[in-house]
Design a protein around this motif. Structure first.
Motif, PDB file in Angstrom:
ATOM      1  N   LEU A  73       0.623  -1.361   0.025  1.00 43.48           N
ATOM      2  CA  LEU A  73      -0.152   0.052  -0.021  1.00 43.48           C
ATOM      3  C   LEU A  73       0.815   1.300  -0.153  1.00 43.48           C
ATOM      4  O   LEU A  73       0.274   2.181  -0.398  1.00 43.48           O
ATOM      5  N   LEU A  74       2.022   1.273   0.222  1.00 45.91           N
ATOM      6  CA  LEU A  74       2.911   1.992   0.394  1.00 45.91           C
ATOM      7  C   LEU A  74       4.048   2.318  -0.798  1.00 45.91           C
ATOM      8  O   LEU A  74       5.037   3.121  -0.677  1.00 45.91           O
ATOM      9  N   GLN A  75       4.139   1.292  -1.691  1.00 50.09           N
ATOM     10  CA  GLN A  75       5.102   1.348  -2.599  1.00 50.09           C
ATOM     11  C   GLN A  75       5.033   2.461  -3.728  1.00 50.09           C
ATOM     12  O   GLN A  75       3.908   2.697  -4.202  1.00 50.09           O
ATOM     13  N   THR A  76       6.117   2.670  -4.116  1.00 45.66           N
ATOM     14  CA  THR A  76       6.027   3.428  -5.462  1.00 45.66           C
ATOM     15  C   THR A  76       5.973   2.594  -6.732  1.00 45.66           C
ATOM     16  O   THR A  76       6.316   1.464  -6.553  1.00 45.66           O
ATOM     17  N   PRO A  77       5.721   2.996  -7.761  1.00 48.09           N
ATOM     18  CA  PRO A  77       5.542   2.234  -9.241  1.00 48.09           C
ATOM     19  C   PRO A  77       6.794   1.534  -9.319  1.00 48.09           C
ATOM     20  O   PRO A  77       6.751   0.359  -9.612  1.00 48.09           O
ATOM     21  N   GLU A  78       7.990   2.201  -9.241  1.00 52.97           N
ATOM     22  CA  GLU A  78       9.252   1.879  -9.522  1.00 52.97           C
ATOM     23  C   GLU A  78       9.586   0.554  -8.678  1.00 52.97           C
ATOM     24  O   GLU A  78      10.078  -0.547  -8.864  1.00 52.97           O
ATOM     25  N   TYR A  79       9.353   0.935  -7.409  1.00 48.71           N
ATOM     26  CA  TYR A  79       9.702  -0.100  -6.160  1.00 48.71           C
ATOM     27  C   TYR A  79       8.795  -1.424  -6.381  1.00 48.71           C
ATOM     28  O   TYR A  79       9.180  -2.394  -6.586  1.00 48.71           O
ATOM     29  N   ALA A  80       7.316  -1.077  -6.775  1.00 45.16           N
ATOM     30  CA  ALA A  80       6.386  -2.121  -6.959  1.00 45.16           C
ATOM     31  C   ALA A  80       7.219  -3.141  -8.174  1.00 45.16           C
ATOM     32  O   ALA A  80       6.984  -4.251  -8.126  1.00 45.16           O
ATOM     33  N   ARG A  81       7.464  -2.425  -9.131  1.00 42.77           N
ATOM     34  CA  ARG A  81       8.026  -3.075 -10.257  1.00 42.77           C
ATOM     35  C   ARG A  81       9.214  -4.085  -9.803  1.00 42.77           C
ATOM     36  O   ARG A  81       9.391  -5.098 -10.623  1.00 42.77           O
ATOM     37  N   ALA A  82      10.113  -3.484  -9.329  1.00 43.01           N
ATOM     38  CA  ALA A  82      11.318  -4.150  -8.937  1.00 43.01           C
ATOM     39  C   ALA A  82      10.945  -5.376  -8.061  1.00 43.01           C
ATOM     40  O   ALA A  82      11.632  -6.450  -8.423  1.00 43.01           O
ATOM     41  N   VAL A  83      10.166  -5.103  -7.051  1.00 45.04           N
ATOM     42  CA  VAL A  83       9.716  -6.165  -5.984  1.00 45.04           C
ATOM     43  C   VAL A  83       9.019  -7.331  -6.660  1.00 45.04           C
ATOM     44  O   VAL A  83       9.612  -8.603  -6.663  1.00 45.04           O
ATOM     45  N   THR A  84       8.212  -6.965  -7.698  1.00 50.03           N
ATOM     46  CA  THR A  84       7.349  -7.981  -8.359  1.00 50.03           C
ATOM     47  C   THR A  84       8.315  -8.813  -9.389  1.00 50.03           C
ATOM     48  O   THR A  84       8.033 -10.017  -9.476  1.00 50.03           O
ATOM     49  N   ALA A  85       9.218  -8.132 -10.027  1.00 50.83           N
ATOM     50  CA  ALA A  85       9.950  -9.008 -10.847  1.00 50.83           C
ATOM     51  C   ALA A  85      10.886  -9.884 -10.118  1.00 50.83           C
ATOM     52  O   ALA A  85      11.213 -10.877 -10.737  1.00 50.83           O
ATOM     53  N   ALA A  86      11.459  -9.421  -9.101  1.00 51.69           N
ATOM     54  CA  ALA A  86      12.126 -10.285  -8.389  1.00 51.69           C
ATOM     55  C   ALA A  86      11.800 -11.407  -7.742  1.00 51.69           C
ATOM     56  O   ALA A  86      12.070 -12.523  -7.607  1.00 51.69           O
TER      57      ALA A  86
END
Length: 286
Positions: free
Chosen positions: A125-138
């Motif tokens: 709920l507190l992630q930025t788009p860039e952070y969310a993308r990096a976390v999801t990809a990993a």
């Protein structure tokens, strides 16, 4: 300890039983009002069998339940895709999301409050788009760009609950490791820390950092989430998230244990004001 669908059946059944009792009806009388056999009402109330949304509507009408929020929540527990109030947007991504994730999102969208301990990554709920993308990809290797885009869209759409009316009340305790781990690189992490600071300014968001200096603590065994519901506390649930599934704990003893654990963690963490100062120190702010 149960998986989402089973715990939902039990919680739905318990709430329907309580509503029937409040209406002054026996299970046989309730069955007569909706044209069923008494055994069907009993199976639904004990969670032995599930209830279709149409069945729940019939029972709620028979019990004189007019509270739209309560009706909506119970219909969601029954698997309704089009409850009375909110737009269940995540069903547009049905093919992209595993059932346990859809369960999590539906609980999150209906809860009045959420308490979470995070030991590895920033809460969704507190992630930025860039952070969310990096976390999801990993987290999910081998994703196509199209599917990755869809999962990030879902992650960001979930954040609307913080701006709803009324908004979800969020209390988050973040282990210092969450802030130190450079997900996506220094630039992405810097912007993520800035977003945490901005989110903490919201009156319904309480953010605390649990520093390494606190030593070993009860949360070292892993992250967890506690969902609470304003008018139906019997539906409160603890969610333990794993790589490929989620486990739901709904026994009173489990809820009490995790509530006590969260309160203990919050008491050992920095205060919200100290936490903002801590994050500012990491970003070079003042």
């Amino acid at each position: 300890m149960q998986h989402g669908p089973a715990v939902r059946r039990r919680k739905l059944g318990a709430e329907l039983r309580a509503l029937r009792t409040s209406a002054g009806l026996t299970s046989g009388e309730a069955a007569g009002l909706v044209g069923w056999h008494q055994s069907k009402v009993s199976r639904i109330e004990t969670g032995t069998s599930g209830a279709k949304p149409a069945d729940v509507r019939l029972l709620l009408d028979a019990y004189g339940v007019a509270d739209d929020q309560l009706r909506e929540l119970l219909l969601v527990l029954a698997g309704s895709h089009d409850g009375a109030g909110r737009n269940h947007w995540w069903h547009a991504y049905r093919g992209e999301l595993p059932p346990t994730y859809r369960d999590f999102i539906s609980l999150e969208s209906q809860a009045s409050a959420m308490r979470t301990l995070e030991t590895t990554v920033v809460p969704g709920l507190l992630q930025t788009p860039e952070y969310a993308r990096a976390v999801t990809a990993a987290a999910v290797e081998g994703l196509s760009e199209e599917r990755l885009d869809a999962l990030v869209e879902v992650r960001l759409a979930r954040q609307d609950v913080l701006h709803a009316d009324p908004p979800l009340v969020l209390s988050a305790v973040l282990d210092e490791a969450v802030l130190r781990r450079e997900v996506g690189g220094p630039g992405v992490m810097s912007r993520q820390l800035e977003k945490l600071t901005a989110a903490a300014d919201l009156p319904h968001v309480r953010l605390q950092v649990l520093p390494f200096a606190a030593g070993a603590h009860i949360g070292v065994t892993g992250s967890f989430v506690i969902f609470s519901f304003a008018r139906t506390s019997d539906l409160d649930v603890v969610v333990l998230d794993h790589l490929t599934s989620s486990l739901h704990l709904e026994r009173k003893e489990d809820l009490e244990a995790y509530t006590e654990a969260f309160n203990s963690l919050a008491s050992h963490a920095l205060s919200p004001e100290e936490s903002l100062e801590f994050i500012a120190g990491m970003t070079g702010g003042t």
